[in-house]
Design an enzyme around this catalytic site. Structure first.
Site, PDB file in Angstrom:
ATOM      1  N   LYS A  76       0.867  -1.177   0.000  1.00  0.00           N
ATOM      2  CA  LYS A  76       0.000   0.000   0.000  1.00  0.00           C
ATOM      3  C   LYS A  76       0.904   1.227   0.000  1.00  0.00           C
ATOM      4  O   LYS A  76       1.534   1.549   1.000  1.00  0.00           O
ATOM      5  CB  LYS A  76      -0.907   0.048   1.234  1.00  0.00           C
ATOM      6  CG  LYS A  76      -1.989   1.116   1.072  1.00  0.00           C
ATOM      7  CD  LYS A  76      -2.459   1.723   2.370  1.00  0.00           C
ATOM      8  CE  LYS A  76      -1.587   2.813   2.897  1.00  0.00           C
ATOM      9  NZ  LYS A  76      -1.445   4.002   2.044  1.00  0.00           N
ATOM     10  N   GLU A 136      10.531   1.160  10.023  1.00  0.00           N
ATOM     11  CA  GLU A 136      11.524   2.226   9.834  1.00  0.00           C
ATOM     12  C   GLU A 136      10.769   3.506  10.088  1.00  0.00           C
ATOM     13  O   GLU A 136       9.985   3.951   9.258  1.00  0.00           O
ATOM     14  CB  GLU A 136      12.095   2.120   8.411  1.00  0.00           C
ATOM     15  CG  GLU A 136      13.457   2.737   8.306  1.00  0.00           C
ATOM     16  CD  GLU A 136      13.372   4.142   7.798  1.00  0.00           C
ATOM     17  OE1 GLU A 136      13.314   5.052   8.656  1.00  0.00           O
ATOM     18  OE2 GLU A 136      13.357   4.334   6.582  1.00  0.00           O
ATOM     19  N   CYS A 166      13.693  10.917   6.737  1.00  0.00           N
ATOM     20  CA  CYS A 166      13.811  10.482   8.132  1.00  0.00           C
ATOM     21  C   CYS A 166      15.252  10.595   8.629  1.00  0.00           C
ATOM     22  O   CYS A 166      15.493  10.542   9.826  1.00  0.00           O
ATOM     23  CB  CYS A 166      13.267   9.070   8.287  1.00  0.00           C
ATOM     24  SG  CYS A 166      13.956   7.963   7.073  1.00  0.00           S
ATOM     25  N   GLU A 178      10.597  15.647  15.036  1.00  0.00           N
ATOM     26  CA  GLU A 178      11.154  15.666  13.688  1.00  0.00           C
ATOM     27  C   GLU A 178      10.511  16.834  12.925  1.00  0.00           C
ATOM     28  O   GLU A 178       9.283  16.929  12.861  1.00  0.00           O
ATOM     29  CB  GLU A 178      10.761  14.337  13.031  1.00  0.00           C
ATOM     30  CG  GLU A 178      11.620  13.915  11.902  1.00  0.00           C
ATOM     31  CD  GLU A 178      11.205  12.526  11.396  1.00  0.00           C
ATOM     32  OE1 GLU A 178      10.098  12.058  11.694  1.00  0.00           O
ATOM     33  OE2 GLU A 178      12.016  11.935  10.677  1.00  0.00           O
TER      34      GLU A 178
HETATM   35  P1  ADP Z   1       3.704  10.630   7.040  1.00  0.00           P
HETATM   36  O1  ADP Z   1       3.596  11.547   8.185  1.00  0.00           O
HETATM   37  O2  ADP Z   1       5.038  10.478   6.450  1.00  0.00           O
HETATM   38  O3  ADP Z   1       2.605  10.787   6.016  1.00  0.00           O
HETATM   39  P2  ADP Z   1       2.356   8.262   7.922  1.00  0.00           P
HETATM   40  O4  ADP Z   1       2.858   7.305   8.931  1.00  0.00           O
HETATM   41  O5  ADP Z   1       1.074   8.964   8.197  1.00  0.00           O
HETATM   42  O6  ADP Z   1       3.563   9.223   7.706  1.00  0.00           O
HETATM   43  O7  ADP Z   1       2.214   7.563   6.499  1.00  0.00           O
HETATM   44  C1  ADP Z   1       3.052   6.537   6.056  1.00  0.00           C
HETATM   45  C2  ADP Z   1       2.204   5.487   5.382  1.00  0.00           C
HETATM   46  O8  ADP Z   1       1.326   4.946   6.349  1.00  0.00           O
HETATM   47  C3  ADP Z   1       1.323   6.002   4.250  1.00  0.00           C
HETATM   48  O9  ADP Z   1       1.270   5.026   3.235  1.00  0.00           O
HETATM   49  C4  ADP Z   1      -0.017   6.150   4.916  1.00  0.00           C
HETATM   50  O10 ADP Z   1      -1.116   6.053   4.029  1.00  0.00           O
HETATM   51  C5  ADP Z   1       0.001   4.967   5.848  1.00  0.00           C
HETATM   52  N1  ADP Z   1      -0.942   5.065   6.960  1.00  0.00           N
HETATM   53  C6  ADP Z   1      -1.266   6.129   7.707  1.00  0.00           C
HETATM   54  N2  ADP Z   1      -2.171   5.795   8.649  1.00  0.00           N
HETATM   55  C7  ADP Z   1      -2.422   4.467   8.489  1.00  0.00           C
HETATM   56  C8  ADP Z   1      -3.278   3.509   9.161  1.00  0.00           C
HETATM   57  N3  ADP Z   1      -4.037   3.855  10.176  1.00  0.00           N
HETATM   58  N4  ADP Z   1      -3.255   2.250   8.706  1.00  0.00           N
HETATM   59  C9  ADP Z   1      -2.482   1.858   7.671  1.00  0.00           C
HETATM   60  N5  ADP Z   1      -1.663   2.713   7.021  1.00  0.00           N
HETATM   61  C10 ADP Z   1      -1.645   3.991   7.418  1.00  0.00           C
END
Ligand code: ADP
Length: 490
Positions: free
Chosen positions: A180, A258, A292, A389
């Site tokens: 995903k 990560e 990161c 961060e």
């Molecule tokens: P960033 O702040 O870099 O956007 P996130 O951790 O929100 O970091 O996003 C990283 C990935 O995690 C993206 O692919 C995002 O769609 C996914 N993501 C965010 N929330 C969820 C969740 N509750 N379940 C699964 N994937 C998620």
């Protein structure tokens, strides 16, 4: 977007080797962060289609096994060639959806390709062991087998390489994947699926389930809850990583995480000043500070402090802000309004607590997410900007007097991904490298990532390593086989 091969631009998801729409036909917009223009409307999948992708991946396990190690190595080599052949198109797609300057996109495509090359070399070397048995009637074997179906969830800041770093070792080991990608940057992920197909990846070996921010949770839940998925590899924020790791506990899934960093960048009095400033620019401003491993806290020893600050300020004043596809652009836009709001919140808090903004410090205009290179001094560990961060182009300066103070400041937050320092003292080099509580340390360099190195963090920055000889470990399971009734003849 001008592409040499328009067949690389996909808007459907990739499941079981075919391009598919969402069952309900819904789509979401992917936008250019520099202009806000809509680039594509991509299929918005849900849990049901995710389950189908998991089934497809399950079916590909035997196909990857049948290829054998040599066949999987050849597949990765062909995929690397596809990436090389289409590098310019891939870089253009990446810059369009992510905003980074084209030279950085080209570098990311090459960086991603290096993982396919590296793991093509590793695939035939996933050795087991034959262990001397404790008694002469037994034989002891240690097999190393693919973990099974893998799930990956990736971020927008490196839309291609973060996938390559997971997909290459997974395929090398024989693990199919359901990915995903981030909602902001699905196009680069879909180009990888297209190129993997062209390279001859078996149907179902690499599935890409696209969805938007609202759909991420449902897709994530389906991946975490499935007993067929044996491992989740996640790169993203610490908060989401913790959430997903908790969900994976229900099936005792393996997790590689990560997560966020908060990299200190230390400069000691004996450093090469010019080299330290150039290293600082790379460690801070690559991808507009949205990595990161971006330097987050500049800890500078008192004797070199003024010279470092003034020289860095001079260099920062020359950095050019602009769309990523314009010649000469050093810094693209921030990814979205949320990213901008975070940068503004952290800077407001720093100002309120007494930090001085020497350069930049305000968004460029009200319409876009461009933010200028910003220099702040007088930053203390009590400020949020020190503890969180930043993910933006802000340099924060904190002065220290001696090595012990520097180490204490560096190790203060709970993150432990990457640290940098500049010093020409060899003894200090060993002491400081050992004392820093980080998974990676750059010494007299601001750029440490490469496919041969084990990338990963300690403390709340994550679990597992990607790349290097260690990178394969996350994708293989150990099986012990004991043969009885093996008395030697005679
Ligand atoms: P960033 O702040 O870099 O956007 P996130 O951790 O929100 O970091 O996003 C990283 C990935 O995690 C993206 O692919 C995002 O769609 C996914 N993501 C965010 N929330 C969820 C969740 N509750 N379940 C699964 N994937 C998620």
């Amino acid at each position: 977007m001008e592409l040499t091969d328009s067949g690389l631009l996909k808007a459907q998801a990739h499941v079981g080797g075919t391009w598919v729409d969402a069952d309900d036909g819904s789509r979401f917009a992917v936008r250019d962060p520099a202009s806000g223009a809509e680039l594509a409307r991509v299929a918005r999948l849900s849990a049901t289609e995710t389950m189908r992708a998991i089934d497809a991946a399950d079916g590909a396990l035997a196909k990857l096994a049948r290829l054998g190690a040599a066949g999987r190595a050849a597949l990765l080599t062909r995929l690397a060639s596809e990436l090389e052949r289409h590098a310019e198109d891939l870089a253009r797609i990446m810059t369009a959806e992510q905003g980074k300057p084209l030279p950085e996109s080209r570098a990311e495509v090459a960086y991603g390709r290096a993982f396919f090359e590296w793991f093509a070399g590793e695939a035939p070397r996933i050795y087991g062991r034959v262990v001397p048995p404790p008694s002469d009637d037994k034989r002891v074997l240690v097999l190393r087998q693919p973990v099974g179906v893998g799930a990956a969830i990736t971020p927008w800041n490196f839309p291609s390489a973060m996938i390559a770093r997971k997909l290459a070792p997974a395929l090398a080991a024989g693990c199919p994947m359901v990915l995903k990608p981030a909602e902001a940057t699905p196009l680069s992920a879909l180009t990888l699926a297209e190129l993997a197909s062209r390279a001859g990846a078996p149907d179902g070996a690499f599935n890409v389930v696209t969805t938007d921010a609202d759909g991420a949770d449902a897709v994530g839940r389906a991946l975490c809850a499935s007993p067929v998925v044996r491992k989740l590899s996640f790169t993203g924020s610490t908060a989401v990583g913790k959430l997903l790791a908790g969900r994976c506990a229900s099936t005792v899934k393996r997790v590689s995480l990560e997560l966020g960093g908060n990299a200190p960048f230390l400069v000691f009095d004996d450093a090469d000043l010019e080299a330290a400033v150039e290293g600082a620019l790379i460690a801070k401003f690559r991808n507009c500070g949205q990595t990161c491993v971006s330097a987050n806290r500049f800890l500078i020893q008192a004797g070199i402090y003024d010279a470092f600050r003034d020289r860095l300020r001079g260099r920062m004043e020359t950095l050019q802000l602009g769309p990523g596809d314009r010649d000469g652009t050093d810094l693209g836009p921030l990814i979205d309004g949320q990213g901008l709001a975070k940068v503004e919140r952290l800077l407001d808090d720093a100002r309120e607590h007494g930090a001085d903004v020497l350069l930049g410090g305000a968004r460029v205009d009200a319409q876009t997410t461009f933010y200028p290179p910003t220099l702040v001094e007088g930053v203390t560990p009590q400020m949020e900007i020190f503890r969180e961060e930043i993910f933006g182009p802000i340099v924060t300066l904190t002065r220290f007097d001696d090595e012990a103070e520097a180490i204490a400041l560096a190790n203060d937050p709970r993150a432990g991904l990457c640290a940098y320092y500049y010093s020409r003292d060899l003894g200090r080099g060993f002491r400081v490298s050992e004392a820093l509580e980080y998974g990676m340390v750059g010494v007299n360099t601001g750029l440490i990532s490469n496919a041969a190195a084990p990338f990963g963090g300690v403390k709340e920055s994550g679990l597992g390593r990607e790349g290097g000889a260690e990178g394969i470990e996350d994708w293989v399971e150990t099986k012990y086989v004991c043969f009885g009734d093996c008395h030697p003849t005679g």
